[in-house]
Design a protein around this motif. Sequence first.
Motif, PDB file in Angstrom:
ATOM      1  N   UNK A  22       0.926  -1.179   0.052  1.00  0.00           N
ATOM      2  CA  UNK A  22      -0.281   0.173  -0.040  1.00  0.00           C
ATOM      3  C   UNK A  22       1.069   1.489  -0.230  1.00  0.00           C
ATOM      4  N   UNK A  23       1.793   0.975   0.488  1.00  0.00           N
ATOM      5  CA  UNK A  23       2.908   2.500   0.091  1.00  0.00           C
ATOM      6  C   UNK A  23       3.476   2.268  -1.094  1.00  0.00           C
ATOM      7  N   UNK A  39      -6.615   6.063   4.563  1.00  0.00           N
ATOM      8  CA  UNK A  39      -5.890   7.872   3.853  1.00  0.00           C
ATOM      9  C   UNK A  39      -4.242   7.854   4.271  1.00  0.00           C
ATOM     10  N   UNK A  40      -4.280   6.829   5.270  1.00  0.00           N
ATOM     11  CA  UNK A  40      -2.388   7.141   5.506  1.00  0.00           C
ATOM     12  C   UNK A  40      -1.655   6.780   4.503  1.00  0.00           C
ATOM     13  N   UNK A  41      -1.971   6.271   4.183  1.00  0.00           N
ATOM     14  CA  UNK A  41      -0.733   6.195   2.634  1.00  0.00           C
ATOM     15  C   UNK A  41      -0.604   6.826   1.758  1.00  0.00           C
ATOM     16  N   UNK A  42      -1.897   7.802   1.644  1.00  0.00           N
ATOM     17  CA  UNK A  42      -1.827   8.848   1.085  1.00  0.00           C
ATOM     18  C   UNK A  42      -1.663   9.057  -0.203  1.00  0.00           C
ATOM     19  N   UNK A  43      -2.262   7.746  -0.661  1.00  0.00           N
ATOM     20  CA  UNK A  43      -2.155   7.799  -2.477  1.00  0.00           C
ATOM     21  C   UNK A  43      -3.305   7.919  -3.396  1.00  0.00           C
ATOM     22  N   UNK A  44      -3.156   8.512  -3.988  1.00  0.00           N
ATOM     23  CA  UNK A  44      -4.527   8.783  -5.201  1.00  0.00           C
ATOM     24  C   UNK A  44      -5.846   7.302  -5.139  1.00  0.00           C
ATOM     25  N   UNK A  45      -7.192   7.280  -4.560  1.00  0.00           N
ATOM     26  CA  UNK A  45      -7.211   6.344  -4.553  1.00  0.00           C
ATOM     27  C   UNK A  45      -9.108   6.500  -5.110  1.00  0.00           C
TER      28      UNK A  45
END
Length: 251
Positions: A22-23, A39-45
């Motif tokens: 996920x990182x 949300x903590x992984x700060x990725x486009x979702x």
Amino acid sequence: MLYIVGLGSGERYLTKEAEEILNNVDLIVCYKGYKKYIEKFNKPTYTSGMTKEIDRVEKALSEAKNKDVALVSTGDPNVYGLASLAYELNYIKNYNVKIKVIPGITACLLAASILGSPLHDFVVISFSDLLTPLDKILKRFKLALEGDYVICIYNPLSKRRKEPFLKAVEIMREFNKNYIIGIVKNAGRENEEKRITDFKDLYKNLNEYLEYIDMNTIIIIGNSETYVIDNKMITPRGYLNKYKVIPCYKK
């Protein structure tokens, strides 16, 4: 590449492999109710709602042709998750995407550890009849009781859907056994609760249990060997009998 990632039951139970993936992915696809967990992984979702499972899987597959994508669910993707649907759509619609499933700690295993050690040979059944006909669910449940399996129940009942649970209770009554029953709500999350009871109490106070049990509850029904030690639900594996050790507790 498409990674189908199990988040486990609660944030503490995310595996190291799942966290690493996920990182590093380019996109995370999930049910909108799970967005708070990633949300903590700060990725486009990309998210969508209930009954939009095909939409999410197709979005993940189409994006995974050119980037690394994680399709996530709570628990384990193979236990009432989207792993099978992803493989099916990948084949049927010729996406030709490479898929890897990343396991997570499913709720029945976490619930079992909260209750004590109730699992031996066990069966996992969902009481949701949205995708499986009710008669098939009840047939499987009855056969599991006949086989003297420990039974783990997912999705036991909701405010609208009580019939599967109530019919299962009547099937248990036919067996005339006072099964030990463990009930865990919100396993691994805030407001985690557990109860250990038996069938007689469940049946006597059925209306109370109908109010208490919900879709965030796992129920574990013991087999004929299951008993309670120090408020823990235990199903012996047979070591005491094999090595002729005198048990210090009686059922």
